[in-house]
Scaffold this active site. Structure first.
Site, PDB file in Angstrom:
ATOM      1  N   SER A   1       4.794   4.202   3.586  1.00 18.04           N
ATOM      2  CA  SER A   1       5.910   4.537   4.495  1.00 18.04           C
ATOM      3  C   SER A   1       6.603   5.799   3.996  1.00 18.04           C
ATOM      4  O   SER A   1       7.061   5.839   2.862  1.00 18.04           O
ATOM      5  CB  SER A   1       6.930   3.407   4.523  1.00 18.04           C
ATOM      6  OG  SER A   1       6.307   2.224   4.923  1.00 18.04           O
TER       7      SER A   1
ATOM      8  N   GLU B   1      11.554   7.954   2.096  1.00 21.46           N
ATOM      9  CA  GLU B   1      11.324   6.988   1.015  1.00 21.46           C
ATOM     10  C   GLU B   1      10.534   7.671  -0.114  1.00 21.46           C
ATOM     11  O   GLU B   1      10.696   7.355  -1.292  1.00 21.46           O
ATOM     12  CB  GLU B   1      10.526   5.808   1.588  1.00 21.46           C
ATOM     13  CG  GLU B   1      10.300   4.693   0.615  1.00 21.46           C
ATOM     14  CD  GLU B   1       9.652   3.462   1.269  1.00 21.46           C
ATOM     15  OE1 GLU B   1      10.020   3.081   2.392  1.00 21.46           O
ATOM     16  OE2 GLU B   1       8.764   2.886   0.626  1.00 21.46           O
TER      17      GLU B   1
ATOM     18  N   ARG C   1      14.801  -0.158  -1.517  1.00 23.57           N
ATOM     19  CA  ARG C   1      13.961   0.946  -2.037  1.00 23.57           C
ATOM     20  C   ARG C   1      14.813   1.908  -2.880  1.00 23.57           C
ATOM     21  O   ARG C   1      14.700   3.129  -2.758  1.00 23.57           O
ATOM     22  CB  ARG C   1      13.297   1.729  -0.896  1.00 23.57           C
ATOM     23  CG  ARG C   1      12.425   0.944  -0.003  1.00 23.57           C
ATOM     24  CD  ARG C   1      11.185   0.369  -0.710  1.00 23.57           C
ATOM     25  NE  ARG C   1      10.542  -0.565   0.175  1.00 23.57           N
ATOM     26  CZ  ARG C   1      10.890  -1.853   0.251  1.00 23.57           C
ATOM     27  NH1 ARG C   1      11.808  -2.356  -0.541  1.00 23.57           N
ATOM     28  NH2 ARG C   1      10.292  -2.654   1.097  1.00 23.57           N
TER      29      ARG C   1
HETATM   30  C1  LIG Z   1      -0.997   2.980   1.160  1.00 19.70           C
HETATM   31  C2  LIG Z   1       0.333   2.794   0.498  1.00 19.70           C
HETATM   32  C3  LIG Z   1       1.078   1.659   0.751  1.00 19.70           C
HETATM   33  C4  LIG Z   1       2.321   1.466   0.134  1.00 19.70           C
HETATM   34  N1  LIG Z   1       3.012   0.320   0.401  1.00 19.70           N
HETATM   35  C5  LIG Z   1       4.201   0.102  -0.188  1.00 19.70           C
HETATM   36  C6  LIG Z   1       4.925  -1.112   0.071  1.00 19.70           C
HETATM   37  O1  LIG Z   1       4.475  -1.998   0.782  1.00 19.70           O
HETATM   38  N2  LIG Z   1       6.135  -1.258  -0.519  1.00 19.70           N
HETATM   39  C7  LIG Z   1       6.667  -0.311  -1.346  1.00 19.70           C
HETATM   40  O2  LIG Z   1       7.769  -0.528  -1.846  1.00 19.70           O
HETATM   41  N3  LIG Z   1       5.992   0.829  -1.620  1.00 19.70           N
HETATM   42  C8  LIG Z   1       4.786   1.066  -1.065  1.00 19.70           C
HETATM   43  N4  LIG Z   1       4.109   2.228  -1.320  1.00 19.70           N
HETATM   44  C9  LIG Z   1       4.706   3.249  -2.187  1.00 19.70           C
HETATM   45  C10 LIG Z   1       4.241   3.186  -3.653  1.00 19.70           C
HETATM   46  O3  LIG Z   1       3.074   2.425  -3.783  1.00 19.70           O
HETATM   47  C11 LIG Z   1       5.310   2.609  -4.578  1.00 19.70           C
HETATM   48  O4  LIG Z   1       6.493   3.335  -4.474  1.00 19.70           O
HETATM   49  C12 LIG Z   1       4.866   2.582  -6.035  1.00 19.70           C
HETATM   50  O5  LIG Z   1       5.775   1.842  -6.811  1.00 19.70           O
HETATM   51  C13 LIG Z   1       4.758   3.992  -6.641  1.00 19.70           C
HETATM   52  O6  LIG Z   1       4.168   3.841  -7.915  1.00 19.70           O
HETATM   53  P1  LIG Z   1       3.476   5.050  -8.643  1.00 19.70           P
HETATM   54  O7  LIG Z   1       3.115   4.591 -10.007  1.00 19.70           O
HETATM   55  O8  LIG Z   1       2.370   5.586  -7.827  1.00 19.70           O
HETATM   56  O9  LIG Z   1       4.683   6.079  -8.730  1.00 19.70           O
HETATM   57  P2  LIG Z   1       4.625   7.671  -8.661  1.00 19.70           P
HETATM   58  O10 LIG Z   1       4.326   8.097  -7.264  1.00 19.70           O
HETATM   59  O11 LIG Z   1       3.767   8.209  -9.741  1.00 19.70           O
HETATM   60  O12 LIG Z   1       6.139   8.012  -8.983  1.00 19.70           O
HETATM   61  C14 LIG Z   1       7.176   7.696  -8.075  1.00 19.70           C
HETATM   62  C15 LIG Z   1       8.513   8.120  -8.695  1.00 19.70           C
HETATM   63  O13 LIG Z   1       8.774   7.341  -9.838  1.00 19.70           O
HETATM   64  C16 LIG Z   1       8.865   8.145 -11.021  1.00 19.70           C
HETATM   65  N5  LIG Z   1       8.191   7.398 -12.064  1.00 19.70           N
HETATM   66  C17 LIG Z   1       6.940   6.882 -12.034  1.00 19.70           C
HETATM   67  N6  LIG Z   1       6.691   6.194 -13.156  1.00 19.70           N
HETATM   68  C18 LIG Z   1       7.795   6.281 -13.911  1.00 19.70           C
HETATM   69  C19 LIG Z   1       8.156   5.790 -15.201  1.00 19.70           C
HETATM   70  N7  LIG Z   1       7.325   5.057 -15.923  1.00 19.70           N
HETATM   71  N8  LIG Z   1       9.385   6.101 -15.688  1.00 19.70           N
HETATM   72  C20 LIG Z   1      10.258   6.835 -14.964  1.00 19.70           C
HETATM   73  N9  LIG Z   1       9.978   7.328 -13.743  1.00 19.70           N
HETATM   74  C21 LIG Z   1       8.759   7.057 -13.224  1.00 19.70           C
HETATM   75  C22 LIG Z   1       8.175   9.454 -10.668  1.00 19.70           C
HETATM   76  O14 LIG Z   1       8.710  10.537 -11.416  1.00 19.70           O
HETATM   77  C23 LIG Z   1       8.514   9.574  -9.187  1.00 19.70           C
HETATM   78  O15 LIG Z   1       9.815  10.080  -9.008  1.00 19.70           O
HETATM   79  C24 LIG Z   1       2.836   2.445  -0.746  1.00 19.70           C
HETATM   80  C25 LIG Z   1       2.087   3.603  -1.014  1.00 19.70           C
HETATM   81  C26 LIG Z   1       0.844   3.762  -0.406  1.00 19.70           C
HETATM   82  C27 LIG Z   1       0.033   4.986  -0.731  1.00 19.70           C
END
Ligand SMILES: Cc1cc2nc3c(=O)[nH]c(=O)nc-3n(C[C@H](O)[C@H](O)[C@H](O)COP(=O)(O)OP(=O)(O)OC[C@H]3O[C@@H](n4cnc5c(N)ncnc54)[C@H](O)[C@@H]3O)c2cc1C
Length: 354
Positions: free
Chosen positions: A248, A350, A174
């Protein structure tokens, strides 16, 4: 492209935290982002400089890995770069590029529909493609780094496009270079993956095998694995549409084997998995379950106001409605402290705290 002012971020984070962004805009191409970064200098710099505050901006994807603990007094840039493109193929692999604003699960399904293998275990993870290498998302024995080829990202100061190979990204559990050395320096605009034409199945992790049996699957396929993963996730994880959460909240900590063995004597049921380097990854959820606000009460299912620890998944902190980000953060502090006191192990978050 419009820059809006004082926008509520509630619809833009899966925790459903009601904070606001001083400025907010959506970009759907690298050029639009460059323009916004220029206009940002015009609209923000003078205001910020007058206030004597440092400039600040945040690239936002699906908001599923963020906890806002305050209003964001800068520019939130929501990435909406779309497009999926097959770059080329060789005998074994197909190389595919996806825009950072593509929905992750939609992209996974797109690949499965074309029989491109590798991403099936990562089905139904919320968020967008652009954030997937940020924290090297992973589930059911597969991580993005296993399929990653390269990515393109714009440097937010220089406004130049850079290519990052797998080595450049320094992936870890992660973790990537974008969480440390290059934190807040780049906007990822697209990510390329190398997917297999002939699948290699990963079914030994978690309850996949059991679910495949329950579904009566005899001919294993990437579609069947994806369906099994989707079913397991739906039964285990709270849907952010119903209860605010970011999956998580904590990472599973790795400890030296000697510490694990000592803990195992004291707590025979402690859950640990041996890492390739010989250290042991402990199940943070299990440890959280064994601790609580008082001796006889577990954090699992605990609720204080609208902030809580999910009743089925102790690793997931939740917003039952109107919790503030700092209430959830405070709860996480208490959990970290109690796990440290009981097991001597420090939990790491995380979720990105803003
Ligand atoms: C119900 C649930 C289940 C989940 N299960 C998992 C799992 O099984 N495994 C796992 O690894 N994660 C899991 N996650 C966490 C999450 O889904 C991941 O971390 C996902 O990749 C976040 O994507 P996002 O676009 O929503 O990022 P955001 O929340 O919008 O951003 C996360 C971070 O990345 C940065 N960021 C986003 N996009 C960019 C970009 N294009 N360029 C530069 N920086 C950027 C943001 O500034 C922030 O710091 C889960 C979340 C939820 C709600």
């Amino acid at each position: 492209m419009q820059i809006q002012e004082n926008i509520s971020l509630r619809p833009y984070n899966t925790f459903g935290i009601n904070v606001s962004a001083r400025y907010f805009s959506v970009f759907s191409s690298a050029d639009q982002l460059s323009e916004l970064l220029d206009s940002r200098l015009q609209t923000l710099s003078s205001a910020k400089a007058a206030e004597g505050k440092p400039d600040s901006r945040l690239i936002l994807g699906g908001g599923s890995n963020i906890l806002f603990t305050r209003n964001f007094d800068g520019l939130v840039l929501k990435n909406d770069i779309k497009g999926i493109e097959e770059l080329h193929e060789d005998e074994e692999y197909v190389y595919v590029r996806a825009g950072a604003g593509e929905n992750w699960h939609g992209f996974v399904q797109y690949c499965i529909n074309r029989n491109w293998a590798g991403l099936e275990n990562l089905s139904l993870i919320p968020g967008n493609v652009g954030a997937s290498p940020m924290q090297n998302i992973g589930a059911y024995g597969v991580e993005v780094e296993d399929l990653f080829w390269d990515l393109e990202a714009i440097h937010l100061q220089e406004k130049k496009l850079h290519t990052f190979t797998k080595t450049d990204c320094q992936f870890g559990y992660r973790d990537s270079v974008f969480k440390h050395k290059f934190k807040n320096e780049f906007a990822i605009v697209n990510v390329s993956f190398r997917l297999r034409k002939k699948p290699v199945f990963h079914t030994s992790y978690g309850a996949i095998q059991q679910e495949l049996e329950r579904l009566g699957v005899h001919d294993l396929s990437i579609r069947a694995i994806s369906d099994a993963v989707i079913n397991i996730r739906r039964s285990k994880l709270p849907d952010p549409e119903e209860i605010g959460n970011a999956g998580s909240f904590f990472k599973n900590p790795s400890v030296p084997k000697i510490l694990y063995e000592a803990l195992k004597i004291k707590y025979p049921n402690i859950v640990g998995y041996i890492n390739a380097d010989g250290s042991v990854k402990l199940a943070a959820g299990w440890m959280i379950e064994q601790c609580g606000p008082r001796d006889s009460v577990s954090w699992k299912g605990y609720r204080s106001g609208d902030a809580g620890c999910h009743a089925k998944q102790a690793l997931v902190l939740v917003n039952y409605g109107n919790a503030m980000g700092d209430e959830i953060f405070e709860l996480s502090e208490k959990i970290v402290k109690s796990v440290k006191e009981k097991f001597g192990v420090e939990l790491e978050r995380e979720v990105n705290i803003i």
